[in-house]
Scaffold this active site. Structure first.
Site, PDB file in Angstrom:
ATOM      1  N   GLY A 118      -7.329  -5.702  -1.955  1.00  0.00           N
ATOM      2  CA  GLY A 118      -6.914  -5.200  -0.784  1.00  0.00           C
ATOM      3  C   GLY A 118      -6.554  -3.762  -0.890  1.00  0.00           C
ATOM      4  N   ASP A 143      -6.670 -10.475   5.761  1.00  0.00           N
ATOM      5  CA  ASP A 143      -5.696  -9.769   6.863  1.00  0.00           C
ATOM      6  C   ASP A 143      -6.672  -8.795   7.814  1.00  0.00           C
ATOM      7  OD1 ASP A 143      -3.474 -11.031   5.865  1.00  0.00           O
ATOM      8  OD2 ASP A 143      -3.084  -9.254   4.634  1.00  0.00           O
ATOM      9  N   GLY A 186      -1.396 -12.351   8.235  1.00  0.00           N
ATOM     10  CA  GLY A 186      -1.879 -11.203   8.645  1.00  0.00           C
ATOM     11  C   GLY A 186      -1.039 -10.201   8.001  1.00  0.00           C
TER      12      GLY A 186
END
Ligand code: F6P
Length: 362
Positions: A118, A143, A186
């Site tokens: 990420g 997410d 999230g």
């Protein structure tokens, strides 16, 4: 151009369903099409600091892993080699291990890396690219908050898990005439909550991008009752900011991941005088077998990352745009995150079918 003989594959941050699919695709492409050797870097960038645990990734090593959740490489969401935090005899120390990583990269005879992560992990990859490491990035997170790609792998699986949970809560909520809150992950974005809330037919969706008022949530529950619907489903994104005070002027308990839905329920119980139950879905959203969509996206990303390396297009991240695999320089790809647009089509669609976001006027 760097001649590639051996590449390393590293993943970092929280795991996401599809990680093994990327690893498998990258290994099969690197070996089968380019004749490269592949080394697995274990436990995020820790494997470049302490390379003893690194493993050879041959065809045998990736056999059968496509449907498997987690990652065969292990991962960590701590361990930035540029500022590595450790606790020694109760004292926190920060060490810069980046020079050691570069040394180990060459000692392992690696010519390039595929880094899957990420924004945190890919930020570290970008910093290594600035230090001259040839690499390609693959976006990963349940997410779905990276702006350079329409979707990250892992999101679809998390969405399936969350939607199934909402479906299951619906039947028990209906039977007991209860208000049910479900907290989904999230981070500070509302993608999982918004998508699963729409897919699960939620009455209320609370997301970080739309500040809510308790009164508006209670109104939605009461109006549903007036229409003869004696139960309500409220989907809460873990990162939703809570009003500091409830309508009675009392402090609202602290929210945040794992606590958001419980904190909201605490106030709603007082206001609604109804039976309220809370489910915090947590890490089940990240575990287990990836959905077919995530397996395919992971495979496309893995292949594309190795192809980038083969063309000498280093420092880029693969992404999905209008259904096509493309790439973008990491520097640009990480410049902004992706948040739900409160005025966007998805939110308008949800409102149109009666979803309350808690910002509605009294
Ligand atoms: O970024 C992925 C994610 O699952 C977030 O949705 C969540 O807030 C976080 O990771 C949880 O991290 P941890 O595994 O450290 O509890």
């Amino acid at each position: 151009m760097t001649e590639i003989r051996t590449i390393g594959i590293a993943n970092g941050g929280g795991d996401a369903p599809g990680l093994n699919g990327v690893i498998r695709a990258a290994v099969k492409t690197a070996i089968g099409r380019f004749g490269w050797r592949v080394v697995g870097i274990c436990n995020g960038f820790d494997g470049l600091i302490w390379p003893e645990k690194c493993m050879l990734l041959d065809r045998q090593a990736v056999r059968g892993i496509l449907p498997r959740g987690g990652t065969i490489l292990g991962t960590t969401n701590r361990g930035n080699p540029f500022a590595y935090k450790r606790s020694e005899s109760g004292r926190e120390t920060t060490t810069d291990f980046s020079a050691l990583c570069l040394e180990n990269f060459h000692r392992m005879e690696l010519d390039a890396l595929v880094v899957i992560g990420g924004d945190g992990t890919l930020g570290i990859a970008r910093d290594f690219a600035r230090h001259g490491i040839s690499l390609a990035g693959v976006p990963k997170t349940i997410d779905n908050d990276l702006s350079a790609t329409e979707v990250t792998f892992g999101f679809d699986t998390a969405l399936h898990v969350a939607t199934e949970a909402i479906d299951r809560l619906q039947t028990t909520a209906e039977s007991h005439h209860r208000v049910m809150l479900i907290e989904v992950m999230g981070r500070d974005t509302g993608w999982i909550a918004l998508h699963s809330g729409i897919a699960g037919g939620a009455d209320v969706i609370l997301i970080p991008e739309i500040p809510f008022r308790f009164e508006a949530v209670c109104d939605a529950v009461r109006k549903a009752e007036e229409r003869g619907k004696a139960f309500s489903l409220i989907v809460v994104a873990e990162g939703v900011p809570l009003p500091a005070k409830d309508p009675f002027g009392k402090a609202v308990p602290p929210g945040g991941p794992g606590n958001a839905a419980n904190a909201i329920a605490f106030t709603l119980r007082e206001m609604l005088q109804k039976e309220i139950r809370v489910t915090v879905l947590g890490h089940v959203q990240r575990g287990g077998s990836p959905s077919p969509f995530d397996r395919i996206l992971a495979t496309r990303f893995g292949v594309a990352a190795v192809e980038l390396l083969s063309r000498g297009e280093f420092g880029r991240m693969v992404c999905l745009r209008a259904g096509k695999i493309e790439s973008e320089p990491l520097e640009q790809a990480l410049a902004s995150r992706k948040f739900v647009d409160p005025q966007g089509e998805l939110v308008r669609t949800a409102r149109s079918v009666g979803v309350t976001f808690g910002d509605e006027a009294a």
